[in-house]
Scaffold this motif. Structure first.
Motif, short mmCIF file in Angstrom:
data_model
loop_
_atom_site.label_atom_id
_atom_site.label_comp_id
_atom_site.label_asym_id
_atom_site.label_seq_id
_atom_site.Cartn_x
_atom_site.Cartn_y
_atom_site.Cartn_z
N VAL A 186 0.84 -1.21 0.00
CA VAL A 186 0.00 0.00 0.00
C VAL A 186 0.86 1.25 0.00
CG1 VAL A 186 -1.59 1.37 1.39
CG2 VAL A 186 -2.02 -1.07 1.05
N GLY A 187 1.92 1.26 0.81
CA GLY A 187 2.80 2.43 0.86
C GLY A 187 3.46 2.71 -0.47
N VAL A 188 3.97 1.65 -1.12
CA VAL A 188 4.60 1.82 -2.43
C VAL A 188 3.58 2.30 -3.46
CG1 VAL A 188 5.73 0.61 -4.33
CG2 VAL A 188 6.42 0.15 -1.96
N GLY A 189 2.39 1.68 -3.47
CA GLY A 189 1.37 2.05 -4.45
C GLY A 189 0.88 3.48 -4.29
N VAL A 190 0.60 3.89 -3.05
CA VAL A 190 0.12 5.25 -2.82
C VAL A 190 1.17 6.27 -3.22
CG1 VAL A 190 -0.51 6.90 -1.02
CG2 VAL A 190 -1.53 4.61 -1.03
N ALA A 191 2.42 6.03 -2.82
CA ALA A 191 3.49 6.98 -3.16
C ALA A 191 3.68 7.08 -4.67
CB ALA A 191 4.79 6.56 -2.48
N LEU A 192 3.70 5.95 -5.37
CA LEU A 192 3.87 5.98 -6.82
C LEU A 192 2.73 6.72 -7.50
CD1 LEU A 192 5.21 2.39 -7.66
CD2 LEU A 192 6.44 4.56 -7.85
N ALA A 193 1.50 6.46 -7.05
CA ALA A 193 0.35 7.12 -7.67
C ALA A 193 0.40 8.63 -7.49
CB ALA A 193 -0.94 6.55 -7.08
N ILE A 194 0.69 9.08 -6.28
CA ILE A 194 0.72 10.52 -6.01
C ILE A 194 1.87 11.18 -6.77
CG2 ILE A 194 1.09 12.26 -4.22
CD1 ILE A 194 -0.37 10.43 -2.28
N LEU A 195 3.05 10.57 -6.74
CA LEU A 195 4.20 11.17 -7.40
C LEU A 195 4.04 11.17 -8.92
CD1 LEU A 195 7.00 9.60 -5.18
CD2 LEU A 195 6.27 11.98 -5.22
N ARG A 196 3.40 10.14 -9.46
CA ARG A 196 3.17 10.11 -10.90
C ARG A 196 2.19 11.21 -11.30
NH1 ARG A 196 5.12 9.55 -15.80
NH2 ARG A 196 3.60 8.74 -17.31
N LEU A 197 1.13 11.38 -10.52
CA LEU A 197 0.17 12.44 -10.81
C LEU A 197 0.82 13.81 -10.71
CD1 LEU A 197 -2.74 13.32 -11.36
CD2 LEU A 197 -3.16 13.23 -8.89
N LYS A 198 1.66 14.00 -9.71
CA LYS A 198 2.37 15.27 -9.55
C LYS A 198 3.29 15.53 -10.75
CE LYS A 198 5.86 15.51 -6.77
NZ LYS A 198 6.95 16.01 -7.64
N GLU A 199 3.94 14.49 -11.22
CA GLU A 199 4.83 14.64 -12.37
C GLU A 199 4.05 15.06 -13.62
OE1 GLU A 199 7.78 11.93 -15.19
OE2 GLU A 199 6.64 11.02 -13.53
N ILE A 200 2.90 14.44 -13.84
CA ILE A 200 2.09 14.78 -15.02
C ILE A 200 1.63 16.23 -14.96
CG2 ILE A 200 -0.07 14.28 -16.21
CD1 ILE A 200 0.27 11.35 -15.34
N VAL A 201 1.14 16.64 -13.80
CA VAL A 201 0.67 18.02 -13.65
C VAL A 201 1.83 19.00 -13.81
CG1 VAL A 201 -0.35 19.67 -12.03
CG2 VAL A 201 -1.27 17.35 -12.19
N GLY A 202 2.97 18.69 -13.21
CA GLY A 202 4.12 19.58 -13.31
C GLY A 202 4.65 19.70 -14.72
N ARG A 203 4.65 18.59 -15.47
CA ARG A 203 5.15 18.64 -16.85
C ARG A 203 4.25 19.47 -17.73
NH1 ARG A 203 4.55 13.54 -18.45
NH2 ARG A 203 6.33 12.83 -17.21
N ARG A 204 2.95 19.46 -17.44
CA ARG A 204 2.01 20.16 -18.31
C ARG A 204 1.80 21.62 -17.91
NH1 ARG A 204 -3.97 17.93 -20.17
NH2 ARG A 204 -4.49 19.71 -21.51
#
Length: 536
Positions: A186-204
């Motif tokens: 759960v910890g790995v999944g939650v962190a990956l999901a949040i960081l991936r979403l942050k990366e997408i928003v930041g790139r755009r």
């Protein structure tokens, strides 16, 4: 606010003492003074304590602990985090019941379970005062990060056995597997999901340092709450999220300025939360003492000396079990591998004693023991609850004292194999970085100078910059890299002196009102970043 003020004052007091006293002990003493001599009372809610203080601290430990070293010693870490905890629960459970017959066996096992995990906060605080070998420190940190789940699962089943009168080893094993593996997943999944979403928003849409720092603060709480709602270990979820954060950070997604600011924010949170944990522990002691005496009075042993004696004997018993486990484990390891390194047996015994002393208890023990239910399902009071809480708090303090006194004595003059040098890796990385910088400067120079009448200007600036990097490559790949590293150290000292002189000059101009505060602030920030870079 008062707790934070006490953290600041106690930290300063620990540095002023003529002898080296671990900061946690000073903070516990200040907390106890608050509980004794003031009307300030913190209504301690263990669940809230778990939520507010533990996730960010464990997340940060998982984030910053060196992964290569932890993986290299994974067998030793797992032996301590799983095997030693189970060994401690069984051994200390029977021992506590024998020592205090009026404490039911199930309650004794519950107390032994909350006493089994070591505390990463206390380990790190004591390590700042003691020169612990790097590899040993990584093992102790890895153990304290992973043994919480084992101890808390044992505690949960011991409390359930007291409440229901039944216990199933098969159910306990299956539950532990789900709690531990599920929590990490759960910890790995939650962190990956949040960081991936942050990366997408930041790139755009671009990156904002403030929001990125706030996201990093929210990740451990998201992981913890998600795991707890799923019936998994929120503590291991926070650790898993921190480990994931470190791997994502290695990709260099965040801006450099964001990383600098975030590091400062997390350092402040770590300092404040660590201090609050131990101040709260001290503040709770005066309120627990009379309740523990009343509970112990039922057994005819309410004398304060008996109470203190119980604490000392249990703390020494925990250290003895840890010494036995560490001695056998290290003996097997020495027979297999260390014997080839020429490590003598006396040094091996000293190392086992040091490992036994380096097992302070702390935040998890405090919070877990306070979750003991006041009553059983049938409505009767939970047997010896207040006595168990007092014993756990006392053992926390004594275990920190054992680490503070015993660890320096065990480590003094200890003959250990030399730590493997990382100079070659450092040289390789710096050479590669300098060569990449030279290649990129050439690309940028050609792109910027193309079609311009003053192209020579760009060539001159690029040549000046590339000479700096070529010097680094020549020094690191030359015949005497040791002298090159010494020269760089001398250069860093001079650069720091120059930056500090520059800062003083700007401050003088500001005081004389020859420059404005906005210009001074901007220059001071630049000087701070430069000094931090040269001192890293």
């Amino acid at each position: 606010m008062i707790l934070l003020l006490v953290v600041v004052v106690s930290s300063s007091a620990s540095r002023m003492l003529p002898i080296a006293v671990p900061r946690p002990l000073v903070q516990i003493a200040f907390g106890a003074a608050i509980g004794l001599f003031s009307d300030i009372r913190v209504e301690f809610d263990a669940e809230l304590f778990f939520l507010l203080l533990l996730p960010p601290l464990l997340f940060l430990d998982g984030w910053r602990i060196p992964k290569d070293e932890l993986f290299k010693d994974r067998a030793t870490v797992l032996e301590l985090a799983l095997g030693l905890v189970a060994f401690t629960v069984v051994g200390m459970g029977f021992f506590i019941h024998w020592l205090i017959p009026a404490m039911p066996l199930g309650v004794a096992f519950a107390l032994a379970a909350v006493l089994s995990p070591t505390d990463p906060i206390a380990v790190s605080a004591i390590a700042r005062r003691v020169p612990i070998p790097r590899r040993m420190m990584h093992i102790l940190e890895g153990e304290s990060l992973l043994n919480d789940a084992t101890g808390l699962v044992c505690f949960r089943f011991a409390v359930a056995a007291v409440a229901t009168g039944t216990f199933s080893p098969l159910a306990a094993g299956l539950t532990f597997g789900w709690v531990a593996a599920g929590g990490l997943a759960v910890g790995v999944g939650v962190a990956l999901a949040i960081l991936r979403l942050k990366e997408i928003v930041g790139r755009r849409f671009g990156e904002d340092s403030g929001s990125n720092i706030l996201v990093s603060l929210l990740i451990p709480f998201a992981a913890y709450l998600t795991a707890e709602e799923s019936g998994c270990s929120g503590i291991l979820a926070a650790v898993g999220a921190g480990v994931t954060m470190s791997y994502v950070e290695a990709t260099g997604q965040a801006l450099a300025l964001t990383r600098v600011r975030r590091r400062a924010v997390w350092d402040m949170i770590q300092f404040a939360a660590n201090g609050v944990v131990f101040v709260l522990l001290g503040e709770q002691l005066p309120a627990i003492w009379p309740k523990a005496q009343q509970s112990a009075g039922l057994t005819g042993t309410s004398d304060p000396l008996w109470m203190i004696g119980y604490v000392l004997v249990i703390a020494l018993g925990l250290t003895a079990l840890r010494l036995l486990w560490a001695g056998v484990s290290m003996g097997i390891t020495w027979f297999r591998t260390w014997r080839r390194l020429g490590l003598p047996a006396p040094s091996l015994m000293r190392l086992a004693i040091a490992t036994a002393c380096a097992g302070p208890r702390g935040a998890v023990t405090l919070a877990a023991v306070l979750t003991l239910p006041p009553t059983l399902p049938v409505g009767e009071p939970f047997p010896a609850r207040d006595l168990a809480i007092f014993l756990a708090m006392g053992v926390i303090i004594v275990s920190i004292l054992i680490a503070a006194v015993g660890l320096p004595l065990a480590m003094r003059g200890l003959d250990l194999p030399a730590e493997p040098s990382t100079d070659a890796e450092d040289d390789l990385a710096r050479i590669a970085a300098a060569e990449a910088a030279i290649a990129r400067i050439e690309e940028v120079q050609h792109a910027m100078a193309e079609g311009r009448a003053d192209a020579d200007r760009y060539v001159e600036i690029a040549s000046r910059l590339m000479d700096l990097y070529r010097t680094r490559v020549e020094n690191r790949s030359g015949d005497d890299p040791v002298r090159a590293r010494e020269d760089e150290a001398i250069e860093r000292v001079m650069r720091v002196a120059a930056v500090r002189a520059s800062r003083e000059a700007v401050l003088r101009l500001l005081i004389e009102r020859r420059i404005g505060s906005a210009v001074a602030t901007r220059l001071m920030q630049e000087f701070d970043l430069l000094e931090a870079r040269y001192q890293a």
